[in-house]
Enzyme design. Structure first.
Site, PDB file in Angstrom:
ATOM      1  N   HIS A  45       0.841  -1.204   0.000  1.00  0.00           N
ATOM      2  CA  HIS A  45       0.000   0.000   0.000  1.00  0.00           C
ATOM      3  C   HIS A  45       0.880   1.259   0.000  1.00  0.00           C
ATOM      4  O   HIS A  45       0.592   2.234  -0.701  1.00  0.00           O
ATOM      5  CB  HIS A  45      -0.866   0.044   1.261  1.00  0.00           C
ATOM      6  CG  HIS A  45      -1.850  -1.075   1.398  1.00  0.00           C
ATOM      7  ND1 HIS A  45      -1.719  -2.069   2.348  1.00  0.00           N
ATOM      8  CD2 HIS A  45      -2.999  -1.357   0.720  1.00  0.00           C
ATOM      9  CE1 HIS A  45      -2.739  -2.905   2.262  1.00  0.00           C
ATOM     10  NE2 HIS A  45      -3.524  -2.510   1.275  1.00  0.00           N
ATOM     11  N   GLN A  69     -18.312  -5.835  -0.951  1.00  0.00           N
ATOM     12  CA  GLN A  69     -17.475  -6.657  -1.836  1.00  0.00           C
ATOM     13  C   GLN A  69     -17.121  -8.002  -1.201  1.00  0.00           C
ATOM     14  O   GLN A  69     -16.381  -8.784  -1.797  1.00  0.00           O
ATOM     15  CB  GLN A  69     -16.222  -5.901  -2.280  1.00  0.00           C
ATOM     16  CG  GLN A  69     -15.188  -5.677  -1.208  1.00  0.00           C
ATOM     17  CD  GLN A  69     -14.122  -4.706  -1.674  1.00  0.00           C
ATOM     18  OE1 GLN A  69     -14.367  -3.531  -1.876  1.00  0.00           O
ATOM     19  NE2 GLN A  69     -12.913  -5.210  -1.884  1.00  0.00           N
ATOM     20  N   ASP A 158      -3.786  -7.099  -7.432  1.00  0.00           N
ATOM     21  CA  ASP A 158      -5.162  -7.523  -7.715  1.00  0.00           C
ATOM     22  C   ASP A 158      -5.397  -7.241  -9.199  1.00  0.00           C
ATOM     23  O   ASP A 158      -6.071  -6.268  -9.570  1.00  0.00           O
ATOM     24  CB  ASP A 158      -6.129  -6.762  -6.822  1.00  0.00           C
ATOM     25  CG  ASP A 158      -5.861  -7.074  -5.359  1.00  0.00           C
ATOM     26  OD1 ASP A 158      -6.271  -8.144  -4.905  1.00  0.00           O
ATOM     27  OD2 ASP A 158      -5.178  -6.266  -4.690  1.00  0.00           O
ATOM     28  N   SER A 193       0.282  -8.970   1.303  1.00  0.00           N
ATOM     29  CA  SER A 193      -1.178  -8.923   1.336  1.00  0.00           C
ATOM     30  C   SER A 193      -1.620  -8.769   2.778  1.00  0.00           C
ATOM     31  O   SER A 193      -1.001  -9.344   3.687  1.00  0.00           O
ATOM     32  CB  SER A 193      -1.750 -10.223   0.754  1.00  0.00           C
ATOM     33  OG  SER A 193      -3.101 -10.372   1.135  1.00  0.00           O
ATOM     34  N   SER A 194      -2.685  -8.008   2.988  1.00  0.00           N
ATOM     35  CA  SER A 194      -3.222  -7.878   4.352  1.00  0.00           C
ATOM     36  C   SER A 194      -3.599  -9.246   4.895  1.00  0.00           C
ATOM     37  O   SER A 194      -3.574  -9.471   6.104  1.00  0.00           O
ATOM     38  CB  SER A 194      -4.451  -6.971   4.352  1.00  0.00           C
ATOM     39  OG  SER A 194      -4.128  -5.726   3.783  1.00  0.00           O
TER      40      SER A 194
HETATM   41  P1  AMP Z   1      -6.643  -3.584  -0.315  1.00  0.00           P
HETATM   42  O1  AMP Z   1      -6.421  -2.784   0.922  1.00  0.00           O
HETATM   43  O2  AMP Z   1      -6.241  -5.004  -0.206  1.00  0.00           O
HETATM   44  O3  AMP Z   1      -8.002  -3.355  -0.906  1.00  0.00           O
HETATM   45  O4  AMP Z   1      -5.630  -2.987  -1.390  1.00  0.00           O
HETATM   46  C1  AMP Z   1      -5.596  -1.620  -1.688  1.00  0.00           C
HETATM   47  C2  AMP Z   1      -4.709  -1.427  -2.900  1.00  0.00           C
HETATM   48  O5  AMP Z   1      -3.393  -1.874  -2.609  1.00  0.00           O
HETATM   49  C3  AMP Z   1      -5.200  -2.213  -4.127  1.00  0.00           C
HETATM   50  O6  AMP Z   1      -5.043  -1.395  -5.276  1.00  0.00           O
HETATM   51  C4  AMP Z   1      -4.261  -3.393  -4.141  1.00  0.00           C
HETATM   52  O7  AMP Z   1      -4.075  -3.958  -5.419  1.00  0.00           O
HETATM   53  C5  AMP Z   1      -2.973  -2.746  -3.642  1.00  0.00           C
HETATM   54  N1  AMP Z   1      -2.040  -3.749  -3.117  1.00  0.00           N
HETATM   55  C6  AMP Z   1      -2.312  -4.738  -2.231  1.00  0.00           C
HETATM   56  N2  AMP Z   1      -1.208  -5.505  -2.036  1.00  0.00           N
HETATM   57  C7  AMP Z   1      -0.236  -5.006  -2.848  1.00  0.00           C
HETATM   58  C8  AMP Z   1       1.120  -5.364  -3.112  1.00  0.00           C
HETATM   59  N3  AMP Z   1       1.713  -6.407  -2.536  1.00  0.00           N
HETATM   60  N4  AMP Z   1       1.818  -4.621  -4.010  1.00  0.00           N
HETATM   61  C9  AMP Z   1       1.236  -3.565  -4.630  1.00  0.00           C
HETATM   62  N5  AMP Z   1      -0.039  -3.161  -4.411  1.00  0.00           N
HETATM   63  C10 AMP Z   1      -0.766  -3.874  -3.542  1.00  0.00           C
END
Ligand code: AMP
Length: 299
Positions: A45, A69, A158, A193-194
């Site tokens: 992020h 979602q 994603d 990843s979270s």
């Molecule tokens: P999320 O909080 O999981 O909805 O992710 C928010 C944004 O962060 C989305 O655009 C994801 O694709 C991006 N994101 C999540 N993990 C990664 C990562 N490892 N590298 C780059 N972007 C990421």
């Protein structure tokens, strides 16, 4: 672009306040970048935030775990929430504004308008999580209205989601540029990843199967293979060998449409790093109850 960074990070809960903040910056001649997130922030992020800072004068981030979602049997209620840490990291990285609405600010009791996702949403995540992309498109369109930034940054992590957003922006003539940033990985290759924090320590090794399978595709391509079905078979074999519990999908498809490729691809170009992608390898797999996604662009 203006040069002065903003001094203090604003944390705003009301859509009207967030929109007023963006408009004020823009009226002052500043470009605004927007990074939508669900919080539980990690270096992936933060890399998007830094990309936003390269593209604009101010960066706005949203933190909203969007209920629409998540499917009924998914992890909405236990999705990690690390609010204080998130704010500390965003403040450290010079973010100008955080929009963090309560769910009823986004979805009032009479809320009923939904965005039908574009065609690229149909396969993969769309077929396994039938209402997921409708929820994503609806919330992202709302967020773009509330945070009317000049550019939004999404992660390639994603991949299908990024394609869905790009097609929605084009189809609905939304007045925002979309920038897609490469996946940030741990040194061993595991995509950040979270949801990685759900992984029991002993299962991390198995989680690396996704990256091993994708690396195999890269190696086959470098060795001169032009046959996506050969790459796909190699990925599946590697995932099975590494002991992932379930493969939701492991496929090599067209990088724009996510439809099957018509047949063998053209040979590796002389300067692959600068060539356009000819395919994308997509994987979703479950390990110890945790669903992990990863992907690789093939040039
Ligand atoms: P999320 O909080 O999981 O909805 O992710 C928010 C944004 O962060 C989305 O655009 C994801 O694709 C991006 N994101 C999540 N993990 C990664 C990562 N490892 N590298 C780059 N972007 C990421």
């Amino acid at each position: 672009m203006a040069t002065e960074p903003p001094t203090e990070m604003r944390v705003l809960e009301l859509p009207a306040d967030a929109r007023a903040w963006v408009r004020r910056q823009q009226l002052g001649g500043r470009r605004v970048a927007f990074v939508p997130t669900m919080g539980a922030l990690h270096e992936g992020h933060l890399a998007l935030v830094r990309r936003g800072a390269e593209l604009a004068d101010d960066v706005a981030v949203s933190i909203f775990v969007n209920p629409t979602q998540f499917g009924p049997n998914e992890d909405f209620s236990r999705y990690p929430r690390t609010w204080e840490d998130d704010l500390r990291l965003l403040r450290r990285d010079g973010v100008g504004m955080v929009f963090a609405p309560a769910a009823d600010q986004m979805y009032g009791s009479r809320f009923s308008t939904l965005v039908a996702p574009p065609r690229v949403a149909e396969a993969f995540e769309g077929s396994i999580r039938p209402t997921h992309f409708q929820g994503v498109c609806t919330v992202v369109l709302k967020l773009f209205q509330i945070v009317p930034a000049d550019v939004a940054v999404f992660g390639q992590k994603d991949y299908q989601q990024a394609r869905v957003i790009c097609d929605m922006v084009a189809d609905l003539n939304l007045d925002i540029d979309v920038n897609v940033y490469p996946t940030v990985r741990d040194p061993d290759g595991l995509a950040l990843s979270s949801r990685n924090r759900y992984l029991p320590a002993g299962d991390r090794e198995r989680a690396l199967a996704l990256w091993r399978a994708l690396s195999l595709v890269a190696r086959l391509r470098e060795a001169g293979s032009c046959d996506p079905s050969e790459w796909q078979a190699a990925m599946v074999e590697e995932l099975h060998r590494s002991g992932v519990d379930t493969i939701d999908y492991a496929a090599v498809v067209d990088p724009q449409t996510l439809l099957p490729l018509p047949g063998p691809l053209s040979p590796l170009p002389s300067d692959p790093a600068n060539a356009p992608p000819v395919a994308v390898a997509l994987i979703a797999a479950r390990i110890a109850g945790t669903r992990l996604l990863d992907n690789l662009l093939v040039r």
